[in-house]
Write a protein that holds these residues in place. Structure first.
Motif, PDB file in Angstrom:
ATOM      1  N   ALA A   9       0.832  -1.213   0.000  1.00 37.60           N
ATOM      2  CA  ALA A   9       0.000   0.000   0.000  1.00 37.60           C
ATOM      3  C   ALA A   9       0.861   1.255   0.000  1.00 37.60           C
ATOM      4  N   LEU A  10       1.920   1.248   0.796  1.00 35.33           N
ATOM      5  CA  LEU A  10       2.799   2.417   0.853  1.00 35.33           C
ATOM      6  C   LEU A  10       3.568   2.591  -0.450  1.00 35.33           C
ATOM      7  N   TRP A  11       4.011   1.492  -1.018  1.00 36.49           N
ATOM      8  CA  TRP A  11       4.729   1.534  -2.300  1.00 36.49           C
ATOM      9  C   TRP A  11       3.830   2.116  -3.382  1.00 36.49           C
ATOM     10  N   TYR A  12       2.629   1.544  -3.514  1.00 36.05           N
ATOM     11  CA  TYR A  12       1.714   2.024  -4.545  1.00 36.05           C
ATOM     12  C   TYR A  12       1.302   3.470  -4.308  1.00 36.05           C
ATOM     13  N   GLY A  13       1.319   3.896  -3.043  1.00 37.85           N
ATOM     14  CA  GLY A  13       0.981   5.263  -2.706  1.00 37.85           C
ATOM     15  C   GLY A  13       2.160   6.225  -2.802  1.00 37.85           C
ATOM     16  N   GLY A  14       3.323   5.714  -3.235  1.00 36.96           N
ATOM     17  CA  GLY A  14       4.485   6.565  -3.453  1.00 36.96           C
ATOM     18  C   GLY A  14       5.347   6.819  -2.233  1.00 36.96           C
ATOM     19  N   ARG A  15       5.099   6.113  -1.148  1.00 36.47           N
ATOM     20  CA  ARG A  15       5.876   6.290   0.080  1.00 36.47           C
ATOM     21  C   ARG A  15       6.922   5.174   0.163  1.00 36.47           C
ATOM     22  N   LEU A  16       7.933   5.284  -0.691  1.00 33.84           N
ATOM     23  CA  LEU A  16       8.859   4.176  -0.926  1.00 33.84           C
ATOM     24  C   LEU A  16       9.724   3.809   0.276  1.00 33.84           C
ATOM     25  N   GLU A  17      10.238   4.786   0.978  1.00 33.81           N
ATOM     26  CA  GLU A  17      11.104   4.468   2.126  1.00 33.81           C
ATOM     27  C   GLU A  17      10.327   3.731   3.215  1.00 33.81           C
ATOM     28  N   GLU A  18       9.120   4.184   3.497  1.00 32.82           N
ATOM     29  CA  GLU A  18       8.275   3.492   4.482  1.00 32.82           C
ATOM     30  C   GLU A  18       7.921   2.089   3.983  1.00 32.82           C
ATOM     31  N   ALA A  19       7.621   2.003   2.705  1.00 36.50           N
ATOM     32  CA  ALA A  19       7.291   0.710   2.113  1.00 36.50           C
ATOM     33  C   ALA A  19       8.458  -0.260   2.262  1.00 36.50           C
ATOM     34  N   LEU A  20       9.647   0.219   1.999  1.00 33.87           N
ATOM     35  CA  LEU A  20      10.849  -0.610   2.127  1.00 33.87           C
ATOM     36  C   LEU A  20      11.013  -1.103   3.554  1.00 33.87           C
ATOM     37  N   ALA A  21      10.851  -0.212   4.523  1.00 33.00           N
ATOM     38  CA  ALA A  21      11.013  -0.597   5.934  1.00 33.00           C
ATOM     39  C   ALA A  21      10.014  -1.680   6.329  1.00 33.00           C
ATOM     40  N   HIS A  22       8.773  -1.538   5.906  1.00 30.80           N
ATOM     41  CA  HIS A  22       7.764  -2.557   6.246  1.00 30.80           C
ATOM     42  C   HIS A  22       8.046  -3.876   5.526  1.00 30.80           C
ATOM     43  N   GLY A  23       8.459  -3.801   4.283  1.00 26.77           N
ATOM     44  CA  GLY A  23       8.787  -5.029   3.558  1.00 26.77           C
ATOM     45  C   GLY A  23       9.922  -5.791   4.210  1.00 26.77           C
ATOM     46  N   LEU A  24      10.950  -5.074   4.619  1.00 25.12           N
ATOM     47  CA  LEU A  24      12.093  -5.722   5.277  1.00 25.12           C
ATOM     48  C   LEU A  24      11.701  -6.282   6.643  1.00 25.12           C
ATOM     49  N   ARG A  25      10.834  -5.555   7.375  1.00 26.16           N
ATOM     50  CA  ARG A  25      10.383  -6.047   8.682  1.00 26.16           C
ATOM     51  C   ARG A  25       9.568  -7.324   8.510  1.00 26.16           C
ATOM     52  N   GLY A  26       8.736  -7.378   7.501  1.00 22.93           N
ATOM     53  CA  GLY A  26       7.969  -8.592   7.243  1.00 22.93           C
ATOM     54  C   GLY A  26       8.874  -9.773   6.941  1.00 22.93           C
ATOM     55  N   ALA A  27       9.896  -9.540   6.121  1.00 29.67           N
ATOM     56  CA  ALA A  27      10.852 -10.605   5.789  1.00 29.67           C
ATOM     57  C   ALA A  27      11.622 -11.040   7.030  1.00 29.67           C
ATOM     58  N   ASP A  28      12.003 -10.084   7.879  1.00 38.20           N
ATOM     59  CA  ASP A  28      12.712 -10.421   9.118  1.00 38.20           C
ATOM     60  C   ASP A  28      11.863 -11.305  10.020  1.00 38.20           C
ATOM     61  N   LEU A  29      10.583 -10.988  10.132  1.00 33.47           N
ATOM     62  CA  LEU A  29       9.690 -11.804  10.963  1.00 33.47           C
ATOM     63  C   LEU A  29       9.541 -13.209  10.393  1.00 33.47           C
ATOM     64  N   CYS A  30       9.442 -13.321   9.081  1.00 34.70           N
ATOM     65  CA  CYS A  30       9.369 -14.649   8.450  1.00 34.70           C
ATOM     66  C   CYS A  30      10.646 -15.435   8.733  1.00 34.70           C
TER      67      CYS A  30
END
Length: 161
Positions: free
Chosen positions: A106-127
């Motif tokens: 949602a953040l990526w598609y909304g143009g908030r790339l840095e926030e999107a990156l942080a959430h994506g990496l956090r999700g991968a870390d939890l996995c």
């Protein structure tokens, strides 16, 4: 859809929110936005009435996905934020990981790339932390694409570990 609403109206809270959650994959495939929002909303009402945080989290995730499908990134992000709070409260690392991945989209598609990156990496870390290797592989796709879009290709090539 009518059954979820009827169960909610009759006070069969657990049945209603469980059925709404069970219908989410069908709604995702069919993408009937109005029906999806109605089912997920009824599921949220039922989960709140039941006092069940796990049910509330799944309903918020469903609402987030429905809004993401409609390109309403603000509402998608709102519902993912609520789901993330609830998954933290219930201790569901898998739920948190999925929600971080959804927030990333949602953040990526909304143009908030840095926030999107942080959430994506956090999700991968939890996995990774829970040993969910398939989830990690799926979740790392978003940060890789975001890094590419940000022009950070060397990081993409070196891997996201």
């Amino acid at each position: 859809m009518a059954l979820v609403q009827r169960a909610t109206d009759l006070g069969s809270w657990r049945f209603a929110w469980s059925l709404a959650d069970a219908l989410r994959p069908y709604m995702m495939r069919r993408a009937y936005a109005a029906d999806w929002l109605a089912v997920a909303s009824a599921g949220l009402v039922a989960a709140e009435a039941d006092g069940n945080p796990a049910g509330q989290a799944t309903a918020h995730r469903s609402l987030s996905s429905a809004y993401l499908n409609r390109s309403d990134y603000e509402k998608s992000t709102f519902h993912d934020g609520r789901a993330l709070e609830l998954y933290r409260r219930t201790g569901s690392a898998e739920g948190q990981a999925a929600t971080h991945n959804s927030l990333s989209l949602a953040l990526w598609y909304g143009g908030r790339l840095e926030e999107a990156l942080a959430h994506g990496l956090r999700g991968a870390d939890l996995c990774r932390a829970t040993g969910f290797r398939l989830g990690e592989a799926i979740t790392l796709g978003n940060p890789g694409a975001i890094l590419h879009e940000l022009g950070r290709r060397p990081v993409c090539r070196s891997g996201l570990h």
